[in-house]
Design an enzyme around this catalytic site. Structure first.
Site, PDB file in Angstrom:
ATOM      1  N   LYS A  85      21.678 -11.862  12.983  1.00  0.00           N
ATOM      2  CA  LYS A  85      21.628 -13.309  13.187  1.00  0.00           C
ATOM      3  C   LYS A  85      23.056 -13.849  13.133  1.00  0.00           C
ATOM      4  CE  LYS A  85      17.114 -13.500  13.202  1.00  0.00           C
ATOM      5  NZ  LYS A  85      16.308 -14.085  14.310  1.00  0.00           N
ATOM      6  N   ASP A 117      21.823 -12.814  17.678  1.00  0.00           N
ATOM      7  CA  ASP A 117      20.776 -13.836  17.857  1.00  0.00           C
ATOM      8  C   ASP A 117      21.263 -15.129  17.209  1.00  0.00           C
ATOM      9  OD1 ASP A 117      18.532 -15.440  17.843  1.00  0.00           O
ATOM     10  OD2 ASP A 117      17.210 -13.960  16.906  1.00  0.00           O
ATOM     11  N   ASN A 149      19.682 -18.103  17.463  1.00  0.00           N
ATOM     12  CA  ASN A 149      18.573 -19.015  17.133  1.00  0.00           C
ATOM     13  C   ASN A 149      18.830 -20.454  17.569  1.00  0.00           C
ATOM     14  OD1 ASN A 149      18.347 -16.666  14.957  1.00  0.00           O
ATOM     15  ND2 ASN A 149      16.318 -17.533  15.365  1.00  0.00           N
ATOM     16  N   GLU A 201      20.869 -13.270  21.997  1.00  0.00           N
ATOM     17  CA  GLU A 201      19.530 -13.874  21.981  1.00  0.00           C
ATOM     18  C   GLU A 201      19.600 -15.343  21.591  1.00  0.00           C
ATOM     19  OE1 GLU A 201      16.740 -11.386  19.965  1.00  0.00           O
ATOM     20  OE2 GLU A 201      15.441 -13.055  19.354  1.00  0.00           O
ATOM     21  N   GLU A 254      11.224 -16.487  22.612  1.00  0.00           N
ATOM     22  CA  GLU A 254      10.308 -16.718  21.497  1.00  0.00           C
ATOM     23  C   GLU A 254       9.906 -18.192  21.403  1.00  0.00           C
ATOM     24  OE1 GLU A 254      13.439 -15.668  18.309  1.00  0.00           O
ATOM     25  OE2 GLU A 254      11.951 -16.823  17.200  1.00  0.00           O
ATOM     26  N   ASP A 271       6.476 -14.113  23.536  1.00  0.00           N
ATOM     27  CA  ASP A 271       5.925 -14.217  22.190  1.00  0.00           C
ATOM     28  C   ASP A 271       4.402 -14.330  22.321  1.00  0.00           C
ATOM     29  OD1 ASP A 271       6.872 -15.516  19.169  1.00  0.00           O
ATOM     30  OD2 ASP A 271       4.813 -15.844  19.852  1.00  0.00           O
ATOM     31  N   HIS A 304       9.364 -10.717  21.388  1.00  0.00           N
ATOM     32  CA  HIS A 304       9.688 -11.216  20.074  1.00  0.00           C
ATOM     33  C   HIS A 304       8.603 -10.771  19.108  1.00  0.00           C
ATOM     34  CE1 HIS A 304       9.297 -14.608  17.024  1.00  0.00           C
ATOM     35  NE2 HIS A 304      10.470 -14.075  16.756  1.00  0.00           N
ATOM     36  N   GLU A 358      10.603  -5.636  19.108  1.00  0.00           N
ATOM     37  CA  GLU A 358      11.192  -5.992  17.816  1.00  0.00           C
ATOM     38  C   GLU A 358      10.291  -5.474  16.687  1.00  0.00           C
ATOM     39  OE1 GLU A 358      11.960 -10.181  17.420  1.00  0.00           O
ATOM     40  OE2 GLU A 358      13.365  -9.838  15.760  1.00  0.00           O
TER      41      GLU A 358
END
Lengths: 432, 432
Positions: free
Chosen positions: A221, A249, A251, A275, A302, A325, A352, A383
């Site tokens: 992350k 990622d 987010n 991501e 996601e 997702d 995801h 994942e």
């Protein structure tokens, strides 16, 4: 006597994961992994129940549960044979209440709720067929598969006829690919190492553990502080070595230009994919980022709420990795639509997962994708996060960093009754 | 003593409009116009209450009310001076609960709820300032206006600095334009004639009535049956004559190629804009339609859930008319962002209205747009539907097909107490 859906039960299920900062990232510092859970009850002697859920991260799960009740109410009285005989029509029926549709449309709380109910119907159908969902899907004819999809808004990117062609081309190899998956499993990667709330020592230890356990990709992350992220990527790359894959990622925390800059600061560590660099609604923004950071892939999905979003990400060349997702999309049907769109555009689907039970669900989708649609494993990974699997009746099984195909009939969605009681919010024992 | 938000009240307010098929269209055959209504209560002696709401069409309004409670709870205890002193920060605070954000993000039920609370805060701020919201906005400096906006995802299309420039260029003419609006009002158009549920005789009568009342544009709902729509457009054009404007609205019922075809079938009747031809999420689809049907404009926005969507519609050249919605967007702040984006792209803003109180709200946004942002009235009209205004304390006032600027302090959002009781769902007298 026609067997019907006679009733349903909902549960507001929450796990106090924020106490350990499991799942923390730049956008979501302290999630309590939760599920809006639904059991469709029938008077069919062979399949009394179908279980489904959608995933949230805590507060507001009650809103989704209330929405699940509104959507599930539309399933009441429908013959089981009608549901399992035409799962496309059933999914369209659930979303055809124009007053409820207004609350989305096809997005947000009402769509998360649709996912839970659609997923429960697939659990029911697969149990009646005596097959896991992936096998139920993989045994359908090309026409049966395309009939699952609502094509209204998708035909400019893929017609149902072209989708049938694509599926027919993949038909000859189905048996062989199914045998391979049973033998070897489906590739996975782990996110467990890289949560933002973990300190460097824990990151180092978990990266080493991932290597020791045989993982060949690790995801971190990023997005709160670039200097921190450089340090953390350096640690990760040092431990996983030059050949394993490193993904990052953000987010959704960055703007478009910022995301390009962030990538520039981390590119030296060898990034396979970046991501959720920015807003999940920003198709054109992702397209700009993808142009700027290639050959690193942009990955998102996601928070992509329906196939119209995936259609555009693919049309615009905005993603190199398609992260469907199982619960953000409106259940299996929209996942099938997105998998078909991705295959038609030659983009790998890497779902995801994590959360509550997302691993349990998406393994079915990816195995179906491999067996009946794309026929490819290259650059495809599911994942994997090692949380909360113990609460499922049919939890995922991993071997050497690969998902073994689920064998039990259904969608692997069923949560243990004692868990439903203990983690029920706010009354369950875990919340006292 | 610091005055604060001490409490709030919510009302699930529904009008049984489906009994007359008012508001019927191809996607929404029988709406019950509803509002998730919120009153923020303070202990400030001058402004004890701020009123706000969001709009839905019936079932599911309870879900939005529950979401309003979750969002409004974040306003509790905040000093009134902090809210009115930095409405940008307040709006960002409301959406900063990452667990609630997950339910959107920035879309669907949770975002509709955000709109209600943000709108209530603006009502509060304007009442404290002793001004209607349009005037509060129009009296702000360029920097104060741009500070209202969350720029995180917008900078690739418009930077705050460029927005300040744009606003500064419009500053010299503000007083003159304000005087003009006070004199002449803001142009409007009517949708009351063309609801899909009305028969030809009623359509004919209502078109004639629109002409007699001085309207110079009329909008028809289309999209269920092309032959019917050709007949209805012919009737409308016959009655309104060659010079008045005719718009059509498919309410998202068509695919991309289908929309282009539909337009081809109706083009002979002289269409000014084609509204909501397809999925509101489909930026690239709208861009294709716009290319194909020019010089007819594509119009959309009532289901565009945040400024990232408008950013893309504008970047892609996908719309010629930008139809912001005061309650689908997350309240005044996101409306301001979208108005700035539209101005920067030279696209007229013609807000979506109708419903419950949308006319009351959007008049403020359009007048602000004219006075302080675009400085233009050409090709700009506010939708007007003659429903439910009698329930508002400060209802819209129209003269010769133009909105007169509201004069009372606030956002014209306050609904009469007797209406709140009578139409409260399910307990109010109107629902017995």
């Amino acid at each position: 006597m026609t067997a019907r859906v006679v009733d349903f039960e909902t549960v507001d299920l929450r796990f106090p994961t924020s106490r350990q900062l499991d799942g923390s990232d730049a956008m979501n510092p302290a999630p309590d992994y939760s599920a809006a859970y639904v059991v469709l009850r029938t008077d069919h002697p062979a399949v009394p129940e179908g279980h489904g859920f959608t995933f949230t991260i805590g507060r507001g799960n009650d809103l989704v549960v209330a929405a699940v009740r509104a959507v599930a109410n539309r399933a009441r009285g429908i013959p089981v044979d009608d549901i399992v005989g035409d799962l496309g029509a059933f999914a369209r029926h659930l979303t055809a209440d124009s007053q409820l549709r207004w609350l989305g449309p096809d997005k947000g709380v009402i769509h998360l709720a649709t996912a839970a109910v659609v997923n429960a119907a697939w659990d029911l159908a697969a149990k009646l067929a005596g097959k896991p969902v992936w096998k139920l899907l993989a045994d359908m004819s090309p026409r049966e598969i395309t009939d699952l999809v609502d094509w209204r808004y998708l035909r400019d990117a893929l017609t149902p006829e072209a989708a049938v062609d694509l599926l027919e081309r993949a038909e000859p190899g189905r048996a062989e690919r199914e045998a391979r998956i049973r033998r070897e499993g489906y590739p996975a990667y782990t996110t467990s190492a890289g949560w933002l709330g973990y300190d460097d020592a824990k990151l180092r230890r978990l990266c080493q553990q991932a290597v020791d356990e045989g993982w060949d990709s690790v995801k971190l992350k990023v997005g709160a502080d670039l200097a921190d992220d450089r340090r953390r990527c350096r640690i990760a790359r040092e431990i996983i070595g030059p050949d394993r894959r490193l993904m990052i990622d953000a987010n959704q925390t960055l703007g478009v230009a910022e995301a390009v800059e962030w990538h520039r600061g981390l590119a030296e560590f060898g990034i396979w994919w970046f991501e959720e660099p920015t807003s999940p609604d920003d198709v054109l923004g992702h397209a700009t980022i993808q142009r700027e950071i290639a050959p690193t892939h942009v990955a998102t999905g996601e928070h992509a709420h329906n196939p119209v979003m995936f259609k555009q990400f693919l049309q615009a060349g905005a993603i190199g990795i398609c992260q469907i997702d199982a619960c953000r999309l409106g259940g299996v049907n929209e996942a099938v639509a997105s998998i078909l769109l991705a295959a038609a555009h030659g983009v790998p689907v890497c779902p995801h997962a994590g959360g509550v039970g997302l691993c349990e669900l998406v393994q079915h989708l990816s195995i179906f994708d491999y067996v009946a649609v794309s026929g490819e494993l290259e650059n495809r990974v599911i994942e994997y996060v090692d949380h909360l699997h113990e609460h499922f009746l049919d939890p995922v099984r991993l071997r050497d960093g690969r998902y073994l195909p689920p064998e039990a009939p259904g969608y692997s969605a069923e949560i243990r009754r004692d868990t439903l009681e203990r983690y029920r919010f706010p009354g369950g024992g875990a919340w006292h």
